[in-house]
Design a protein around this motif. Structure first.
Motif, mmCIF file in Angstrom:
data_model
loop_
_atom_site.group_PDB
_atom_site.id
_atom_site.type_symbol
_atom_site.label_atom_id
_atom_site.label_comp_id
_atom_site.label_asym_id
_atom_site.label_seq_id
_atom_site.Cartn_x
_atom_site.Cartn_y
_atom_site.Cartn_z
ATOM 1 N N GLU A 83 66.622 -8.606 -38.041
ATOM 2 C CA GLU A 83 65.749 -8.185 -38.935
ATOM 3 C C GLU A 83 65.043 -8.332 -38.982
ATOM 4 O OE1 GLU A 83 69.338 -7.444 -42.579
ATOM 5 O OE2 GLU A 83 67.715 -9.177 -43.413
ATOM 6 N N TRP B 26 66.361 -12.726 -37.306
ATOM 7 C CA TRP B 26 67.541 -12.972 -37.251
ATOM 8 C C TRP B 26 68.623 -12.974 -38.606
ATOM 9 C CZ3 TRP B 26 69.018 -10.888 -32.207
ATOM 10 C CH2 TRP B 26 68.056 -11.221 -31.628
ATOM 11 N N ARG B 27 68.955 -11.864 -38.563
ATOM 12 C CA ARG B 27 69.871 -12.259 -39.919
ATOM 13 C C ARG B 27 71.601 -12.671 -39.261
ATOM 14 N NH1 ARG B 27 72.428 -13.757 -44.217
ATOM 15 N NH2 ARG B 27 72.990 -12.389 -45.847
ATOM 16 N N SER C 145 72.282 -16.725 -45.998
ATOM 17 C CA SER C 145 72.354 -16.620 -47.782
ATOM 18 C C SER C 145 71.598 -17.528 -48.937
ATOM 19 C CB SER C 145 73.582 -16.538 -47.700
ATOM 20 O OG SER C 145 74.498 -17.429 -47.766
ATOM 21 N N ARG D 192 65.519 -19.108 -45.608
ATOM 22 C CA ARG D 192 65.193 -18.745 -44.100
ATOM 23 C C ARG D 192 65.320 -20.594 -43.646
ATOM 24 N NH1 ARG D 192 60.662 -14.905 -41.339
ATOM 25 N NH2 ARG D 192 61.865 -13.297 -42.220
ATOM 26 N N ALA E 269 74.760 -12.722 -35.470
ATOM 27 C CA ALA E 269 73.484 -12.826 -35.810
ATOM 28 C C ALA E 269 73.211 -11.558 -35.052
ATOM 29 C CB ALA E 269 73.354 -13.581 -34.969
ATOM 30 N N ARG F 171 74.994 -14.691 -40.554
ATOM 31 C CA ARG F 171 76.376 -14.947 -40.897
ATOM 32 C C ARG F 171 77.285 -16.806 -40.319
ATOM 33 N NH1 ARG F 171 78.198 -9.870 -44.478
ATOM 34 N NH2 ARG F 171 79.350 -11.947 -45.758
ATOM 35 N N ASP G 88 67.208 -15.946 -41.269
ATOM 36 C CA ASP G 88 67.435 -15.715 -42.706
ATOM 37 C C ASP G 88 69.077 -15.725 -42.897
ATOM 38 O OD1 ASP G 88 64.813 -15.090 -43.019
ATOM 39 O OD2 ASP G 88 65.022 -12.829 -42.972
#
Length: 289
Positions: free
Chosen positions: A63, A67-68, A106, A109, A60, A70, A104
């Motif tokens: 952004e 928070w972005r 892929s 949200r 994380a 994956r 956030d």
């Protein structure tokens, strides 16, 4: 969860290790958590996840107003992971206090809400939108063959389904608790089946009561035989139960990991609006090095 310290991180990586959906001081599903100013390159995240070795590690970075995020298993990137989201929420709350964090992914949200009190820390994620459909008979037959089950062992009260909440999960309900306890399969065969049909897990469940289910989740495609707690599959299951008008009364509890010695507890809140994200909550515990 309290007091995340240097002692909980892997050497020189900043990785924190927590078990999410724990049953008090035991159980839960381990997740790696790395919060950084910017996400590492994809290949580096995959390398770290493989080194950590848990079913998922979450990455994380701030952004904008969120928070972005994956997620990576030891083998591949995963679109959404529930237990790692719960672990991440608790780590973020240690930094900034209790709040609702926007994440956030892929696939869109989502949020994770964290509340701490004298009893510990509890986090609640709201999943991506849900949908479900009847499972393809050919997929059902292949999954039954994988586990050495026959169709007569399935519970007709909860028909096989393909359930989605960020990822696709095949749901197979079994008549007997003892059948669930005997879950076993070949990892390579399981991975091929899941890849062929784009399944993230195969969710085997046993209905204890309309509001309490036991679950085991095969995750061969991620390089893990079984998860002790699977928030994404729990959300997908909740959406499926809503779609078929199951008498859930607004919530169910899922016991998972019991047969692998890591009893885990997931609470699933099921709103009335079709397709809306499902709320899944649980507690965490630190995994000491």
């Amino acid at each position: 969860m309290t007091g995340i310290t240097k002692a909980t991180s892997l050497a020189d990586t900043g990785i924190l290790r927590l078990a999410a959906f724990s049953d008090g001081p035991v159980g839960g599903n381990p997740a790696g958590v790395l919060v950084t100013a910017a996400l590492p390159p994809r290949a580096e995240m995959q390398r770290i996840a493989a080194e950590v070795g848990y079913s998922e590690t979450v990455f994380a970075a701030p952004e904008g107003d969120a928070w972005r995020v994956r997620y990576f298993s030891p083998e591949a990137e995963v679109a959404f992971c529930g237990h790692a989201t719960i672990a991440l929420g608790c780590v973020l709350a240690e930094r900034t206090g209790d709040e609702v964090f926007a994440l956030d992914l892929s696939v869109g949200r989502i949020t994770v809400e964290v509340r701490r009190d004298g009893m510990g820390t509890r986090a609640t994620l709201t999943s991506p939108p849900t949908r479900s459909t009847a499972a393809d008979p050919a997929v059902i037959a292949a999954a039954l063959d994988l586990f050495g089950f026959v169709s007569a062992q399935l519970d007709p009260a909860l028909p096989p389904a393909l359930a989605h909440a960020g990822n696709d999960h095949l749901v197979l309900a079994l008549r007997e608790r003892a059948t669930l306890a005997r879950m076993d399969y070949d990892m390579a065969d399981g991975a091929r089946l899941m890849q062929r049909h784009e399944l993230t897990t195969i969710n085997l469940v046993w209905v204890d009561s309309p509001r309490k289910l036991h679950s085991r989740n095969a995750f061969a495609v991620g390089g893990v035989v079984e998860d002790p707690a699977t928030g994404a599959a729990a959300a997908a299951l909740g959406g499926y139960l809503r779609d078929i008008g199951w008498p859930h009364g607004g919530a169910i509890d899922i016991v998972q990991g019991e047969d692998m010695g890591a009893r885990s507890l997931l609470h699933v809140e099921i709103g009335a609006t079709p397709g809306v994200g499902i709320r899944v909550s649980g507690t965490t515990r630190i995994i000491p090095l």
